[in-house]
Design an enzyme around this catalytic site. Structure first.
Site, PDB file in Angstrom:
ATOM      1  N   ARG A 102      59.712  38.239  36.974  1.00  0.00           N
ATOM      2  CA  ARG A 102      58.536  37.833  37.931  1.00  0.00           C
ATOM      3  C   ARG A 102      59.691  37.299  39.213  1.00  0.00           C
ATOM      4  NH1 ARG A 102      52.897  34.758  38.112  1.00  0.00           N
ATOM      5  NH2 ARG A 102      52.426  36.828  37.459  1.00  0.00           N
ATOM      6  N   HIS A 129      52.123  44.541  41.073  1.00  0.00           N
ATOM      7  CA  HIS A 129      51.665  43.711  39.608  1.00  0.00           C
ATOM      8  C   HIS A 129      51.194  44.609  38.636  1.00  0.00           C
ATOM      9  CE1 HIS A 129      51.169  40.194  37.122  1.00  0.00           C
ATOM     10  NE2 HIS A 129      50.094  39.842  37.698  1.00  0.00           N
ATOM     11  N   GLN A 132      49.176  43.758  35.233  1.00  0.00           N
ATOM     12  CA  GLN A 132      47.732  43.003  35.590  1.00  0.00           C
ATOM     13  C   GLN A 132      46.974  44.223  35.472  1.00  0.00           C
ATOM     14  OE1 GLN A 132      46.608  39.518  36.128  1.00  0.00           O
ATOM     15  NE2 GLN A 132      44.936  40.925  35.415  1.00  0.00           N
ATOM     16  N   ASP A 217      41.504  38.871  45.155  1.00  0.00           N
ATOM     17  CA  ASP A 217      42.577  38.042  44.995  1.00  0.00           C
ATOM     18  C   ASP A 217      42.661  37.068  45.870  1.00  0.00           C
ATOM     19  OD1 ASP A 217      44.869  37.114  43.703  1.00  0.00           O
ATOM     20  OD2 ASP A 217      46.242  38.819  44.443  1.00  0.00           O
ATOM     21  N   CYS A 257      42.475  38.574  39.218  1.00  0.00           N
ATOM     22  CA  CYS A 257      43.484  38.597  38.240  1.00  0.00           C
ATOM     23  C   CYS A 257      43.946  37.049  37.979  1.00  0.00           C
ATOM     24  CB  CYS A 257      44.737  39.139  38.851  1.00  0.00           C
ATOM     25  SG  CYS A 257      45.384  38.270  40.609  1.00  0.00           S
TER      26      CYS A 257
HETATM   27  N1  NVA Z   1      48.521  38.172  44.847  1.00  0.00           N
HETATM   28  C1  NVA Z   1      48.796  36.992  43.942  1.00  0.00           C
HETATM   29  C2  NVA Z   1      48.563  37.505  42.581  1.00  0.00           C
HETATM   30  C3  NVA Z   1      48.951  36.271  41.392  1.00  0.00           C
HETATM   31  C4  NVA Z   1      48.792  36.716  40.064  1.00  0.00           C
HETATM   32  C5  NVA Z   1      50.246  36.544  44.241  1.00  0.00           C
HETATM   33  O1  NVA Z   1      51.282  37.070  44.128  1.00  0.00           O
HETATM   34  O2  NVA Z   1      50.308  35.282  44.379  1.00  0.00           O
HETATM   35  N1   CP Z   2      47.582  36.978  36.965  1.00  0.00           N
HETATM   36  C1   CP Z   2      48.426  36.511  36.668  1.00  0.00           C
HETATM   37  O1   CP Z   2      49.633  37.130  36.865  1.00  0.00           O
HETATM   38  O2   CP Z   2      48.475  35.170  36.456  1.00  0.00           O
HETATM   39  P1   CP Z   2      49.728  33.933  36.550  1.00  0.00           P
HETATM   40  O3   CP Z   2      50.327  34.204  37.921  1.00  0.00           O
HETATM   41  O4   CP Z   2      49.352  32.816  35.871  1.00  0.00           O
HETATM   42  O5   CP Z   2      50.946  34.569  35.592  1.00  0.00           O
END
Ligand code: NVA
Ligand code: CP
Length: 298
Positions: A102, A129, A132, A217, A257
């Site tokens: 990540r 992602h 997800q 989201d 998500c």
């Molecule tokens: N779009 C969000 C998704 C988090 C799981 C982010 O990148 O923070």
């Molecule tokens: N949806 C998701 O990826 O959650 P986290 O950021 O908690 O891992």
């Protein structure tokens, strides 16, 4: 060797079989059947951003399959102090069986895939992602059956999750309506590549018209915290509330998500209401990723 950096790294058939296997693995787990298929295997998990679901689901998933997961925050490993990405990829992949990342930089993931010697899993980048989406597709299938030919409405930011929904629309053959404020559309390259499967709107109600599934989201993703106030103004008309859901089919589902901001992108009446599938969606990260690990390590 296969990587999972974007949803379209895998064939549509393979994605469907991962989703189907995830449903089987979940049933087996709930029945108490022990599965040790990843005994003696190690997953390295590299994070330069926060996570609840991703970290816990990958770590618990490896335990459930008899293997082990290593949590490597960039604050702890030398990568965070400037060790070259390429060197880190060579070293870590010489010691583990699979790497989950990540990290903000999608290019860093590609470097790991090119220089490392084990499968790389994208557990969220600024671009996409895909993990997800495995869980989301699994959740839809469990609750509603096949998503093929259905209409999905994406409401809000044209962000990493939106990009991955565009890829899913092609892979799983559904129609994707995307409603964003002007200036917050998905990246042009995604619009061009998935044009056949998407329609763009600037009115949330139009995108929700006759939708089978409504998804949203956060308005400000990780790394965009400084834009929070500006985005609250830009996205004001893009909250998924009961009124907006009335444009969708009466039996439409809602997904997010998580983490969610009630009162911003979604009203509590929706996320905590009966159309919401968010808790199964979160739980299914565990089983979808177990199926992915088994596929990549087969
Ligand atoms: N779009 C969000 C998704 C988090 C799981 C982010 O990148 O923070
Ligand atoms: N949806 C998701 O990826 O959650 P986290 O950021 O908690 O891992």
């Amino acid at each position: 060797m296969k990587h999972f950096i974007n949803l379209d790294d895998l064939s549509n058939q393979d994605l469907t079989s991962i989703v189907d296997n995830a449903i089987t693995l979940k049933k087996q787990y709930k029945e108490g059947i022990v599965n040790q298929q990843l005994k003696n295997k190690t997953l390295a998990m590299i994070f330069d951003k926060s996570s609840t679901r991703t970290r816990v689901s990958f770590e618990a998933g490896m335990t459930q399959l008899g293997g082990h997961a290593l949590f490597l925050s960039d604050r702890d490993i030398q990568l965070g102090r400037g060790e070259p990405t390429k060197d880190t990829a060579i070293v870590i992949s010489s010691m583990v069986d699979v790497i989950m990342m990540r990290v903000s930089s999608h290019d860093d993931m590609k470097t790991f895939a090119n220089k490392g010697s084990v499968p790389i899993i994208n557990a969220l980048s600024d671009e996409s992602h895909p993990c997800q989406l495995l869980a989301d597709m699994m959740t839809y299938k469990e609750h509603k059956g096949s998503i093929q030919g259905k209409t999905v409405a994406w409401i809000g930011d044209g962000n990493n999750m939106c990009h991955t929904y565009m890829q899913a629309a092609k892979a799983f053959d559904f129609k994707l309506n995307i409603a964003t404020p002007i200036g917050y559309e998905p990246e042009q390259i995604f619009i061009d590549n998935y044009a056949e499967h998407i329609s763009l709107f600037n009115q949330a109600s139009e995108a929700c018209n006759q939708a089978d599934l409504v998804v949203t989201d956060v308005w400000a993703s990780m790394g965009q915290e400084a834009e929070q106030k500006k985005r609250e103004i830009a996205f004001k008309e893009f909250q998924v509330d009961q009124n907006l859901m009335k444009n969708a089919k009466t039996d439409a589902s809602f997904m997010h998500c998580l983490p969610a901001h009630r009162g911003e992108e979604v009203a509590s009446e929706v996320i905590d209401g009966k159309q919401s599938l968010v808790w199964d969606e979160a739980e299914n990260r565990l089983h979808a990723q177990k199926a992915l690990l088994l596929y990549l390590l087969d």
